[in-house]
Design an enzyme around this catalytic site. Structure first.
Site, PDB file in Angstrom:
ATOM      1  N   SER A  71       6.203  -0.783   4.654  1.00 15.21           N
ATOM      2  CA  SER A  71       6.525  -1.954   4.767  1.00 15.21           C
ATOM      3  C   SER A  71       7.589  -1.833   5.811  1.00 15.21           C
ATOM      4  O   SER A  71       8.812  -1.321   5.587  1.00 15.21           O
ATOM      5  CB  SER A  71       7.079  -2.891   3.548  1.00 15.21           C
ATOM      6  OG  SER A  71       6.067  -2.654   2.546  1.00 15.21           O
ATOM      7  N   LYS A 131      15.251  -3.973   1.455  1.00 19.03           N
ATOM      8  CA  LYS A 131      15.167  -3.603   2.900  1.00 19.03           C
ATOM      9  C   LYS A 131      14.152  -4.520   3.619  1.00 19.03           C
ATOM     10  O   LYS A 131      14.062  -5.245   4.719  1.00 19.03           O
ATOM     11  CB  LYS A 131      14.286  -2.161   2.642  1.00 19.03           C
ATOM     12  CG  LYS A 131      13.699  -1.748   4.050  1.00 19.03           C
ATOM     13  CD  LYS A 131      12.290  -1.678   4.227  1.00 19.03           C
ATOM     14  CE  LYS A 131      11.767  -1.234   2.991  1.00 19.03           C
ATOM     15  NZ  LYS A 131      10.388  -1.119   3.325  1.00 19.03           N
ATOM     16  N   LYS A 183       3.016  -8.688   5.643  1.00 20.62           N
ATOM     17  CA  LYS A 183       3.695  -8.188   4.432  1.00 20.62           C
ATOM     18  C   LYS A 183       5.183  -9.072   4.273  1.00 20.62           C
ATOM     19  O   LYS A 183       5.543  -9.265   3.361  1.00 20.62           O
ATOM     20  CB  LYS A 183       3.855  -6.636   4.539  1.00 20.62           C
ATOM     21  CG  LYS A 183       4.675  -6.227   3.855  1.00 20.62           C
ATOM     22  CD  LYS A 183       4.115  -6.008   2.289  1.00 20.62           C
ATOM     23  CE  LYS A 183       4.896  -5.381   1.150  1.00 20.62           C
ATOM     24  NZ  LYS A 183       4.193  -5.470  -0.271  1.00 20.62           N
TER      25      LYS A 183
HETATM   26  N1  LIG Z   1       7.066   0.335  -4.816  1.00 22.53           N
HETATM   27  C1  LIG Z   1       6.343  -0.727  -4.515  1.00 22.53           C
HETATM   28  O1  LIG Z   1       6.067  -1.624  -5.478  1.00 22.53           O
HETATM   29  C2  LIG Z   1       5.789  -1.242  -3.359  1.00 22.53           C
HETATM   30  C3  LIG Z   1       4.654  -2.165  -3.082  1.00 22.53           C
HETATM   31  C4  LIG Z   1       4.350  -2.410  -1.878  1.00 22.53           C
HETATM   32  C5  LIG Z   1       4.641  -1.688  -0.888  1.00 22.53           C
HETATM   33  N2  LIG Z   1       5.573  -0.747  -0.938  1.00 22.53           N
HETATM   34  C6  LIG Z   1       6.307   0.007   0.234  1.00 22.53           C
HETATM   35  O2  LIG Z   1       5.700   1.110   0.221  1.00 22.53           O
HETATM   36  C7  LIG Z   1       6.653   2.175   0.762  1.00 22.53           C
HETATM   37  C8  LIG Z   1       6.818   3.401   0.025  1.00 22.53           C
HETATM   38  O3  LIG Z   1       7.349   2.745  -1.183  1.00 22.53           O
HETATM   39  P1  LIG Z   1       7.588   3.502  -2.987  1.00 22.53           P
HETATM   40  O4  LIG Z   1       8.032   2.364  -3.797  1.00 22.53           O
HETATM   41  O5  LIG Z   1       6.338   4.458  -2.703  1.00 22.53           O
HETATM   42  O6  LIG Z   1       8.787   4.507  -2.183  1.00 22.53           O
HETATM   43  P2  LIG Z   1       9.220   5.962  -2.957  1.00 22.53           P
HETATM   44  O7  LIG Z   1      10.690   6.077  -2.441  1.00 22.53           O
HETATM   45  O8  LIG Z   1       8.910   5.884  -4.107  1.00 22.53           O
HETATM   46  O9  LIG Z   1       8.254   6.960  -2.130  1.00 22.53           O
HETATM   47  C9  LIG Z   1       8.573   7.365  -0.677  1.00 22.53           C
HETATM   48  C10 LIG Z   1       8.025   8.889  -0.528  1.00 22.53           C
HETATM   49  O10 LIG Z   1       8.222   9.182   0.829  1.00 22.53           O
HETATM   50  C11 LIG Z   1       8.649  10.565   0.699  1.00 22.53           C
HETATM   51  N3  LIG Z   1       9.392  10.730   2.182  1.00 22.53           N
HETATM   52  C12 LIG Z   1      10.814  10.270   2.694  1.00 22.53           C
HETATM   53  N4  LIG Z   1      10.824  10.882   3.801  1.00 22.53           N
HETATM   54  C13 LIG Z   1       9.912  11.839   4.148  1.00 22.53           C
HETATM   55  C14 LIG Z   1       9.449  12.460   5.276  1.00 22.53           C
HETATM   56  N5  LIG Z   1      10.404  12.555   6.396  1.00 22.53           N
HETATM   57  N6  LIG Z   1       8.413  13.252   5.214  1.00 22.53           N
HETATM   58  C15 LIG Z   1       7.451  13.394   4.122  1.00 22.53           C
HETATM   59  N7  LIG Z   1       7.745  12.251   3.097  1.00 22.53           N
HETATM   60  C16 LIG Z   1       8.679  11.643   2.900  1.00 22.53           C
HETATM   61  C17 LIG Z   1       9.494  10.613  -0.278  1.00 22.53           C
HETATM   62  O11 LIG Z   1      10.185  11.912  -0.856  1.00 22.53           O
HETATM   63  C18 LIG Z   1       8.847   9.702  -1.625  1.00 22.53           C
HETATM   64  O12 LIG Z   1       7.976  10.830  -2.324  1.00 22.53           O
HETATM   65  C19 LIG Z   1       7.807   1.491   1.363  1.00 22.53           C
HETATM   66  O13 LIG Z   1       7.631   1.051   2.620  1.00 22.53           O
HETATM   67  C20 LIG Z   1       7.770   0.243   0.405  1.00 22.53           C
HETATM   68  O14 LIG Z   1       8.319  -1.100   0.865  1.00 22.53           O
HETATM   69  C21 LIG Z   1       6.142  -0.457  -2.206  1.00 22.53           C
END
Ligand SMILES: NC(=O)c1ccc[n+]([C@@H]2O[C@H](COP(=O)([O-])OP(=O)(O)OC[C@H]3O[C@@H](n4cnc5c(N)ncnc54)[C@H](O)[C@@H]3O)[C@@H](O)[C@H]2O)c1
Length: 296
Positions: free
Chosen positions: A94, A237, A169
């Site tokens: 997102s 965010k 989104k």
């Molecule tokens: N959690 C939710 O309910 C949800 C729902 C819809 C959308 N989203 C979106 O999905 C995305 C991810 O959310 P999430 O909750 O899974 O976040 P999270 O923090 O659980 O996961 C992010 C992952 O990215 C990895 N990461 C960070 N920098 C990196 C890099 N340079 N190289 C490789 N890996 C890297 C981290 O280690 C982590 O495992 C966000 O943009 C969020 O807004 C989240």
């Protein structure tokens, strides 16, 4: 099916597992080596950017924010430098529409396709494989990604040109988070008035106030379970991105701007890592009451 997959967090890990289940050959990458090991144990291969570039024509990523996406793609020794012309990159994170358009333009100059396709449904639907994908890009690139969307989700819709998945989104996030805030305010009212919030919830959920959000978040509030799911930090965010986008095109957002300040309060008072059901705690503080079962 064969793809690179970058970002194995709350969302990415179950999504990648569903791709494996669908028979996809997957090259996974994350800074968190435990998450990588879990996927490798399930049949994926670990892939650095060079390997992903060499092996894959499709690269999927779901990362915390747009700055990280840009860095992974275009930072020093970034992924883009290893991708073959004709590859399609799908960013499921997102981010702002502007960030999506920047990725699309820079990759187009390298003959690499790009689709912004954030998701809705949170962790439960990521696990079930029933996410909703909202995409921006061209039809041909979207079609190449469709089998992957089908393995991870229940619906995938191409909204329009690059950036329009991210616009969709942001629209979704305004509705979700403002609804949680409205539900919070209302349940603080009924709790302070002495009604059992569990019974209030059961009484209203079949009527016009009923919603997926009511069903997902009220039980969490009553049980005082703020384990994420969707963290307040991630939604903060998103709402920050909403305000930046709105300001850039002169759209006043009176309700959402107030919501952002509520999220700021939750940030400075240590609730950032909780689920966004925890928004209720702001309203509880104002009224001096907690939303919990009567006689609990
Ligand atoms: N959690 C939710 O309910 C949800 C729902 C819809 C959308 N989203 C979106 O999905 C995305 C991810 O959310 P999430 O909750 O899974 O976040 P999270 O923090 O659980 O996961 C992010 C992952 O990215 C990895 N990461 C960070 N920098 C990196 C890099 N340079 N190289 C490789 N890996 C890297 C981290 O280690 C982590 O495992 C966000 O943009 C969020 O807004 C989240």
């Amino acid at each position: 099916m064969k793809a690179g997959f970058i970002g194995l967090g709350i969302m990415g890990k179950p999504m990648a597992k569903n791709l494996l289940k669908a028979g996809c050959e997957l090259y996974v990458n994350d800074l968190n080596k435990d998450a990588v090991a879990e996927l490798v144990a399930g049949g994926a291969k670990e892939g650095d950017y060079e390997t992903i570039g060499k092996e894959c024509d499709i690269v999927l990523m779901i990362l915390p924010n747009g700055a990280i996406v840009q860095d992974v793609l275009f930072g020093e020794n970034g992924l883009a430098g290893y991708l073959k012309p004709g590859t399609v990159v799908c960013d499921m994170s997102s981010v702002t529409p502007t960030e999506s358009c920047t990725c699309a333009e820079k990759l187009a100059a390298m003959q690499i396709g790009f689709v912004d396709s954030p998701v809705s449904g949170g962790e439960p639907k990521a696990i079930d494989g029933t996410l909703a994908f909202m995409a921006g890009g061209n039809e041909a690139d979207f079609e190449k990604l469709k089998p992957y969307f089908d393995a991870m989700g229940a619906s995938a819709l191409l909204i329009g040109k690059s950036g329009s998945g991210s616009v969709t989104k942001l629209t979704n996030q305004v509705i979700v988070n403002l609804t949680i805030a409205a539900v919070s305010e209302a349940f603080v009212l009924c709790s302070k008035a002495g009604a059992d919030p569990e019974k209030v919830y059961q009484a209203i959920r079949g009527g016009l106030a009923g919603s997926v959000i009511l069903d997902a978040k009220v039980p969490m509030m009553i049980e005082r379970n703020f384990k994420p799911g969707g963290k307040i930090s991630i939604n903060h965010k998103d709402i920050k991105n909403v305000m930046a986008t709105a300001h850039s095109i002169d759209v006043p957002m009176p309700l959402t701007s107030q919501l952002f300040e509520i999220m700021q309060y939750l940030k400075v008072t240590g609730h950032f890592d909780e689920d966004h059901a925890g928004i209720v705690q702001y309203f509880e503080k104002l009224a001096g009451v907690e939303v919990k079962k009567v006689n609990a």
